[in-house]
Design a protein around this motif. Structure first.
Motif, short mmCIF file in Angstrom:
data_model
loop_
_atom_site.label_atom_id
_atom_site.label_comp_id
_atom_site.label_asym_id
_atom_site.label_seq_id
_atom_site.Cartn_x
_atom_site.Cartn_y
_atom_site.Cartn_z
N LEU A 1 0.84 -1.19 0.00
CA LEU A 1 0.00 0.00 0.00
C LEU A 1 0.87 1.24 0.00
O LEU A 1 1.85 1.31 0.74
N GLN A 2 0.51 2.21 -0.81
CA GLN A 2 1.24 3.46 -0.89
C GLN A 2 0.26 4.61 -0.71
O GLN A 2 -0.58 4.85 -1.59
N ALA B 1 -2.76 3.64 -3.08
CA ALA B 1 -2.56 2.74 -4.22
C ALA B 1 -2.19 1.36 -3.70
O ALA B 1 -1.22 1.22 -2.94
N ALA B 2 -2.96 0.36 -4.08
CA ALA B 2 -2.77 -0.99 -3.58
C ALA B 2 -2.33 -1.93 -4.69
O ALA B 2 -2.75 -1.79 -5.84
N CYS C 1 -3.32 4.00 5.35
CA CYS C 1 -4.30 3.09 4.79
C CYS C 1 -3.89 1.67 5.13
O CYS C 1 -2.69 1.37 5.28
N ALA C 2 -4.88 0.83 5.29
CA ALA C 2 -4.66 -0.56 5.68
C ALA C 2 -5.60 -1.45 4.89
O ALA C 2 -6.70 -1.02 4.51
N GLY D 1 0.11 0.83 4.85
CA GLY D 1 0.95 1.75 4.10
C GLY D 1 1.83 2.53 5.04
O GLY D 1 1.74 2.41 6.27
N GLN D 2 2.66 3.41 4.49
CA GLN D 2 3.66 4.11 5.27
C GLN D 2 3.14 5.37 5.94
O GLN D 2 3.82 5.92 6.79
#
Length: 127
Positions: free
Chosen positions: A3-4, A22-23, A95-96, A118-119
């Motif tokens: 995930l970004q 974005a996954a 996001c998860a 995500g980060q």
């Protein structure tokens, strides 16, 4: 699953931002993607969740009516449109994702339910 998250920034109170997640790497078509946020010195809290199959959504009480989550399945991207931002929305937004599940009323905001994260992207709302 990777995930970004992107789209964070500095905005004045009352302004808007759109975050994107974005996954990639999903094995299955059915999954749930959630947004969480963590403000300095506070617990990470659920903001919103969307199910990939029927687009069912959930929101935290503090963001209802101001934030809207949407899913672009063709691009495997989830957006979080944030309007009428307030200083208390300042946080790192994450996001998860979790495959083979849907967002559920009793558990959409439970962190342990999501295996992929995500980060994070920083949102700062000035007064």
């Amino acid at each position: 699953v990777q995930l970004q998250a992107s789209g964070g920034g500095l905005v004045q109170a009352g302004g808007s931002l759109r975050l994107s997640c974005a996954a990639s790497g999903f094995t299955f078509d059915r999954y749930a993607i959630a947004w969480f946020r963590q403000a300095p010195g506070k617990e990470r809290e659920g903001v919103s969740c969307i199910s990939s199959d029927d687009g069912d959504t959930y929101y935290g009480d503090s963001v209802k009516g101001r934030f809207t989550v949407s899913n672009d399945n063709a691009k495997n991207t989830v957006h979080l449109q944030m309007n009428n931002l307030k200083p208390e929305d300042t946080a790192v937004y994450y996001c998860a994702a979790e495959e083979l599940v849907r967002c559920a009323r009793s558990s959409w905001n439970v962190r342990s339910r999501f295996a992929s994260w995500g980060q994070g992207t920083l949102v700062t709302v000035s007064s």
